[in-house]
Design a protein around this motif. Structure first.
Motif, mmCIF file in Angstrom:
data_model
loop_
_atom_site.group_PDB
_atom_site.id
_atom_site.type_symbol
_atom_site.label_atom_id
_atom_site.label_comp_id
_atom_site.label_asym_id
_atom_site.label_seq_id
_atom_site.Cartn_x
_atom_site.Cartn_y
_atom_site.Cartn_z
ATOM 1 N N GLU A 136 0.815 -1.214 0.000
ATOM 2 C CA GLU A 136 0.000 0.000 0.000
ATOM 3 C C GLU A 136 0.852 1.270 0.000
ATOM 4 O O GLU A 136 0.323 2.375 -0.096
ATOM 5 C CB GLU A 136 -0.942 0.014 1.209
ATOM 6 N N ALA A 151 -2.491 1.571 5.943
ATOM 7 C CA ALA A 151 -2.799 0.694 4.807
ATOM 8 C C ALA A 151 -4.274 0.296 4.819
ATOM 9 O O ALA A 151 -4.931 0.279 3.775
ATOM 10 C CB ALA A 151 -1.906 -0.537 4.843
ATOM 11 N N GLN A 169 -6.410 3.085 3.554
ATOM 12 C CA GLN A 169 -6.352 3.188 2.094
ATOM 13 C C GLN A 169 -7.225 2.127 1.425
ATOM 14 O O GLN A 169 -7.910 2.413 0.439
ATOM 15 C CB GLN A 169 -4.908 3.077 1.606
#
Length: 114
Positions: free
Chosen positions: A75, A83, A86
């Motif tokens: 990521e 991460a 996201q």
């Protein structure tokens, strides 16, 4: 339907047009939540609570669901928390596009069925 066909098309089109702006925000931000409630109210009024469009919109989670592996390296982040954010944001963007598709399909149905 308690509004005219033209009003229904205009209302649904305006909600669909707002999707691009919402892509710059996060799921359940103030603006996204307000838009989402307006979408649900409008689609329930126009198509009914038992319609495929309304039920499909209600089913969206606005985040990644189920079990998934979080790889900060993949990521491009330094933490699992970032991460995960996201990954959830990508799911939000994908579901915004799906919702726009549902709204545009609704306009097609109004034009076809009245």
């Amino acid at each position: 339907m308690s509004i005219s066909q033209e009003q229904a098309i205009q209302t649904v089109q305006e909600l669909a047009d707002q999707v691009k702006r919402l892509g710059t925000l996060t799921a359940f931000s103030e603006e996204h939540t307000r838009w989402l409630v307006n979408v649900m109210a409008a689609t329930e009024e126009v198509f009914g609570a038992r319609s495929t469009i309304y039920r499909s919109i209600r089913a969206l989670s606005w985040q990644r669901t189920g079990t998934f592996i979080v790889d900060p390296w993949e990521e491009g982040t330094s933490s699992c928390k970032e991460a995960t954010k996201q990954i959830h944001h990508r799911a939000y963007l994908e579901q915004l596009e799906a919702e726009r598709g549902l709204l545009l399909t609704g306009i097609d149905q109004i034009k076809r069925r009245g």
